[in-house]
Write a protein that holds these residues in place. Structure first.
Motif, mmCIF file in Angstrom:
data_model
loop_
_atom_site.group_PDB
_atom_site.id
_atom_site.type_symbol
_atom_site.label_atom_id
_atom_site.label_comp_id
_atom_site.label_asym_id
_atom_site.label_seq_id
_atom_site.Cartn_x
_atom_site.Cartn_y
_atom_site.Cartn_z
ATOM 1 N N ARG A 284 -32.891 -6.586 5.431
ATOM 2 C CA ARG A 284 -32.885 -5.509 6.428
ATOM 3 C C ARG A 284 -33.858 -4.406 6.030
ATOM 4 O O ARG A 284 -34.569 -3.856 6.890
ATOM 5 N N LEU A 285 -33.894 -4.089 4.755
ATOM 6 C CA LEU A 285 -34.819 -3.059 4.282
ATOM 7 C C LEU A 285 -36.261 -3.502 4.463
ATOM 8 O O LEU A 285 -37.125 -2.707 4.870
ATOM 9 N N ARG A 286 -36.540 -4.767 4.197
ATOM 10 C CA ARG A 286 -37.906 -5.268 4.380
ATOM 11 C C ARG A 286 -38.330 -5.223 5.840
ATOM 12 O O ARG A 286 -39.469 -4.824 6.146
ATOM 13 N N LEU A 287 -37.449 -5.627 6.737
ATOM 14 C CA LEU A 287 -37.786 -5.588 8.158
ATOM 15 C C LEU A 287 -37.999 -4.156 8.634
ATOM 16 O O LEU A 287 -38.930 -3.882 9.404
ATOM 17 N N THR A 288 -37.167 -3.248 8.181
ATOM 18 C CA THR A 288 -37.310 -1.838 8.567
ATOM 19 C C THR A 288 -38.629 -1.271 8.071
ATOM 20 O O THR A 288 -39.338 -0.568 8.803
ATOM 21 N N ALA A 289 -38.963 -1.568 6.811
ATOM 22 C CA ALA A 289 -40.220 -1.065 6.248
ATOM 23 C C ALA A 289 -41.431 -1.692 6.934
ATOM 24 O O ALA A 289 -42.422 -1.002 7.222
ATOM 25 N N ALA A 290 -41.341 -3.003 7.220
ATOM 26 C CA ALA A 290 -42.464 -3.667 7.897
ATOM 27 C C ALA A 290 -42.678 -3.092 9.289
ATOM 28 O O ALA A 290 -43.822 -2.894 9.728
ATOM 29 N N ALA A 291 -41.584 -2.817 10.002
ATOM 30 C CA ALA A 291 -41.722 -2.230 11.335
ATOM 31 C C ALA A 291 -42.327 -0.836 11.264
ATOM 32 O O ALA A 291 -43.122 -0.445 12.123
ATOM 33 N N ALA A 292 -41.957 -0.069 10.243
ATOM 34 C CA ALA A 292 -42.497 1.280 10.113
ATOM 35 C C ALA A 292 -44.004 1.268 9.854
ATOM 36 O O ALA A 292 -44.697 2.252 10.140
ATOM 37 N N LEU A 293 -44.509 0.157 9.318
ATOM 38 C CA LEU A 293 -45.950 0.064 9.057
ATOM 39 C C LEU A 293 -46.752 -0.287 10.303
ATOM 40 O O LEU A 293 -47.982 -0.142 10.289
ATOM 41 N N VAL A 294 -46.093 -0.757 11.359
ATOM 42 C CA VAL A 294 -46.829 -1.163 12.562
ATOM 43 C C VAL A 294 -47.602 0.016 13.172
ATOM 44 O O VAL A 294 -48.792 -0.140 13.508
ATOM 45 N N PRO A 295 -46.998 1.206 13.358
ATOM 46 C CA PRO A 295 -47.792 2.308 13.902
ATOM 47 C C PRO A 295 -48.891 2.796 12.963
ATOM 48 O O PRO A 295 -49.779 3.549 13.404
ATOM 49 N N VAL A 296 -48.836 2.383 11.690
ATOM 50 C CA VAL A 296 -49.872 2.799 10.749
ATOM 51 C C VAL A 296 -51.181 2.044 10.998
ATOM 52 O O VAL A 296 -52.268 2.542 10.675
ATOM 53 N N VAL A 297 -51.088 0.846 11.596
ATOM 54 C CA VAL A 297 -52.285 0.029 11.814
ATOM 55 C C VAL A 297 -53.333 0.761 12.655
ATOM 56 O O VAL A 297 -54.507 0.821 12.257
#
Length: 311
Positions: A284-297
């Motif tokens: 769950r933590l990995r998915l949350t962190a990965a999603a948070a990186l999407v707007p960084v692209v």
């Protein structure tokens, strides 16, 4: 102009691909709160891509905007973006994207006004059917019981959310089922799911041809119910909230051979009864962190020329 076009293509690609990839995730029903976060990050990335594309297009088209955007930047950074050499297309693109932003704001304003008007109307009807007793305050912790032949329970959003339940629901719900239904509705109120529904509806209504916004609206309606089900099941158990949902809705034909196409109740009940285990905290933590990186692209794409110039 190249950065602006890349950002525009990135936003368009995400708007087309995301509705096909995100709903296919096998974990979304197991972790609806994480899925809600993923959808919000994806939509934020799409909107940010278009906003940055508009900004760079405007900076390329007009010296006044360029001076404001790149005011604190060194001259080498400004030269790295090669602004002012793209002809009239930069201005046209900036105007089109700006119109899209204004239209989004107008649709959101219209959605909020309509929701407020509907909420005021429903509260007035509620006061007529259930007037306040002497000394009673109209607070958010007030549970309103209405006379009604159909079992129903709902919440009125706002600064002071109110829970409403009919007498038919009180007669049908047994034991802790009533507490589970109230916990479900309180989960909606505490998470302010109404704001997610309003924002997704505004984007979908404003841009009906954009796939990501239509999928965002549909998934919000489904996922907020799953998230509220989980809130109730944590306190009272999956079986309790599943039986409560059946008791409240079995007379509406949603569990028959031909249920309405827009209902998710059979899937919700089956999900609760199947008791599929949740993901591990690490995943769950990995998915949350990965999603948070999407707007960084889109931010990285926007700053690539600047980073190269400074590097």
């Amino acid at each position: 102009m190249l950065v602006s076009l890349v950002l525009l293509l990135l936003g368009a690609l995400a708007a087309v691909v995301a509705p096909r990839l995100v709903p296919r995730a096998d974990w979304s029903e197991r972790e609806p709160i994480v899925a809600l976060w993923v959808w919000q990050c994806v939509v934020a990335a799409v909107l940010l891509s278009f906003a940055l594309s508009m900004t760079f297009s405007a900076a390329a088209a007009w010296q006044l905007v360029r001076g404001q955007v790149f005011a604190p930047a060194p001259q080498g950074v400004v030269e790295a973006y090669a602004l002012g050499t793209d002809g009239p297309w930069a201005g046209v693109l900036a105007v089109v994207l700006a119109c899209g932003g204004l239209w989004s704001a107008a649709m959101l304003t219209q959605e909020i006004r309509a929701a407020r008007a509907q909420r005021r109307r429903r509260r007035q009807e509620l006061r007529v059917r259930a007037p306040l007793l002497p000394g009673e305050s109209d607070g958010g912790d007030r549970l309103v019981v209405l006379e009604g032949d159909r079992p129903h329970a709902w919440w009125l959003p706002g600064t002071a959310p109110q829970l409403v339940i009919t007498t038919a629901a009180l007669r049908r719900l047994k034991g802790r089922q009533l507490d589970a239904v109230l916990a479900h509705e309180q989960g909606h109120a505490q998470a302010r799911h109404d704001w997610l529904l309003h924002c997704s509806a505004a984007l979908a209504n404003g841009f009906p041809q954009v796939p990501v916004f239509a999928a965002f609206r549909d998934e919000m309606h489904r996922l907020v119910e799953l998230a509220a089900d989980d809130v109730a099941s944590k306190r009272f158990g999956r079986l309790t909230i599943a039986l409560a949902l059946v008791e409240l809705n079995e007379e509406r034909g949603v569990f028959g051979p031909c249920p309405p196409p827009d209902t998710h109740l059979p899937q919700r009940v089956n999900r609760l009864l199947s008791a599929t285990p949740r993901l591990t905290p690490v995943r769950r933590l990995r998915l949350t962190a990965a999603a948070a990186l999407v707007p960084v692209v889109p931010l990285l794409v926007a700053f690539v020329p600047a980073l190269r110039a400074l590097g």
